[in-house]
Scaffold this active site. Structure first.
Site, mmCIF file in Angstrom:
data_model
loop_
_atom_site.group_PDB
_atom_site.id
_atom_site.type_symbol
_atom_site.label_atom_id
_atom_site.label_comp_id
_atom_site.label_asym_id
_atom_site.label_seq_id
_atom_site.Cartn_x
_atom_site.Cartn_y
_atom_site.Cartn_z
ATOM 1 N N ASP A 1 42.227 40.193 35.191
ATOM 2 C CA ASP A 1 43.438 40.741 35.799
ATOM 3 C C ASP A 1 44.432 41.215 34.746
ATOM 4 O O ASP A 1 44.244 40.998 33.553
ATOM 5 C CB ASP A 1 44.088 39.710 36.746
ATOM 6 C CG ASP A 1 44.052 38.286 36.182
ATOM 7 O OD1 ASP A 1 43.941 38.146 34.953
ATOM 8 O OD2 ASP A 1 44.144 37.339 36.962
ATOM 9 N N ASP B 1 47.153 26.540 43.871
ATOM 10 C CA ASP B 1 46.894 26.904 45.273
ATOM 11 C C ASP B 1 45.445 27.379 45.476
ATOM 12 O O ASP B 1 45.109 27.934 46.510
ATOM 13 C CB ASP B 1 47.875 27.989 45.734
ATOM 14 C CG ASP B 1 47.789 29.253 44.876
ATOM 15 O OD1 ASP B 1 46.919 29.319 43.974
ATOM 16 O OD2 ASP B 1 48.591 30.185 45.112
ATOM 17 N N HIS C 1 43.858 29.748 43.855
ATOM 18 C CA HIS C 1 43.557 31.170 43.618
ATOM 19 C C HIS C 1 42.606 31.336 42.444
ATOM 20 O O HIS C 1 42.620 30.559 41.494
ATOM 21 C CB HIS C 1 44.826 32.020 43.461
ATOM 22 C CG HIS C 1 45.607 31.795 42.201
ATOM 23 N ND1 HIS C 1 46.980 31.650 42.196
ATOM 24 C CD2 HIS C 1 45.243 31.712 40.902
ATOM 25 C CE1 HIS C 1 47.407 31.495 40.951
ATOM 26 N NE2 HIS C 1 46.365 31.525 40.144
ATOM 27 N N GLU D 1 45.319 35.535 45.624
ATOM 28 C CA GLU D 1 46.176 34.519 46.221
ATOM 29 C C GLU D 1 45.588 34.054 47.553
ATOM 30 O O GLU D 1 44.690 34.703 48.101
ATOM 31 C CB GLU D 1 47.576 35.131 46.457
ATOM 32 C CG GLU D 1 48.252 35.645 45.198
ATOM 33 C CD GLU D 1 48.815 34.534 44.304
ATOM 34 O OE1 GLU D 1 48.265 33.419 44.305
ATOM 35 O OE2 GLU D 1 49.807 34.804 43.619
HETATM 36 P P1 PGA Z 1 46.524 28.382 34.031
HETATM 37 O O1 PGA Z 1 46.370 29.526 35.108
HETATM 38 O O2 PGA Z 1 45.230 28.319 33.289
HETATM 39 O O3 PGA Z 1 47.650 28.854 33.146
HETATM 40 O O4 PGA Z 1 46.817 27.124 34.763
HETATM 41 C C1 PGA Z 1 45.258 29.543 35.934
HETATM 42 C C2 PGA Z 1 45.446 30.509 37.073
HETATM 43 O O5 PGA Z 1 46.574 30.683 37.540
HETATM 44 O O6 PGA Z 1 44.443 31.078 37.525
#
Ligand code: PGA
Length: 261
Positions: free
Chosen positions: A69, A138, A140, A145
């Site tokens: 992304d 959450d 995702h 999302e």
């Molecule tokens: P993080 O992000 O590794 O910084 O916890 C993971 C994500 O949001 O997919």
């Protein structure tokens, strides 16, 4: 689905890096297509892969990468762009060829054309051999999302307030500085990969881990789509297992005992 439980974050990262290096080496110098994430979680894996590369234990000369992304509206040289993240934390330190790196362009004038072109480039590369990812609290996966379609492909997504608050730690804790949209591969793009490894560490992600492993396949926890994947691995640390049933936890410790390091 495999769930590989390691004692702590360092061990989770070391196991994952070795798994990726072994998969690349098993190709014997043929092209290997690797999907990659940003975020705090994969940093330990990148550090370990850099070490393995410097020690001559794995080479990225024939590796093609696709990132998950990118924020919309941040130029490449913005410190919080995922382009900047990937080059400063990983690509600048390994022997990858610049032309083999693919990252969505969040500054494209036609964002959907950029996303469609990305899917085409993945197809032209022969599909993704192994997609490594992280997960949000959450559930995702990439920027898909909750309630994203489980068959979605690369597209523009609006970020939830929760995700923007979580990510504001990289933007001087000012939510207003966090972009409101991003380009992201879809859940379907990830699950079309031949193999998927999702990293989950820490108590804060325990609810997501339990939902993904023990809950049903549901668009409300988009990572749960992995239950339908023939070759999916959750690599996690012990703390992330806090919400698993004791029986589930023991089951995976038992059948994955060979994966313990
Ligand atoms: P993080 O992000 O590794 O910084 O916890 C993971 C994500 O949001 O997919």
């Amino acid at each position: 689905m495999r769930v590989v439980i390691q004692k702590d974050y360092e061990k989770m990262c070391a196991w994952t890096a070795q798994y990726i290096a072994d998969a690349i080496n098993a190709r014997g110098g043929e092209k290997f297509v690797l999907g990659l994430p940003t975020g705090s979680t994969p940093l330990g894996v990148y550090r370990e892969l850099i070490r393995l590369n410097k020690e001559g234990k794995v080479s990225f000369r024939n590796v093609v990468t696709f990132n998950m992304d990118e924020y919309v509206g941040l130029p490449r040289d913005h410190e919080q762009s995922y382009w900047y993240f990937m080059w400063s934390n990983f690509f600048n330190h390994i022997d990858i060829k610049k032309e083999n790196v693919n990252i969505l362009n969040g500054m494209a004038t036609d964002l959907q054309a950029e996303c469609d072109g990305y899917e085409k480039r993945i197809a032209q590369a022969g599909g993704i051999d192994l997609f490594m990812g992280g997960i949000g609290v959450d559930g995702h996966i990439a920027f898909n999302e909750p309630f994203s379609s489980l068959t979605s492909r690369t597209r523009v997504k609006t970020l939830t307030e929760d995700t923007r608050i979580v990510n504001s730690r990289f933007f001087d804790h000012d939510v207003s500085k966090v972009p409101t949209t991003a380009l992201t591969v879809g859940v379907g793009t990830v699950t079309a990969s031949k193999e998927v490894i999702i990293l989950i560490n820490g108590h804060a992600k325990a609810r997501a881990l339990a939902a993904v492993v023990e809950g049903g396949v549901s668009q409300s926890w988009t990572c749960s789509a992995l239950q339908m994947h023939p070759k999916a691995i959750i690599a996690c640390d012990d703390a992330a297992c806090d919400e698993l049933k004791v029986g589930t936890y023991r089951y995976f410790l038992d059948i994955e005992r060979e994966a313990r390091i």
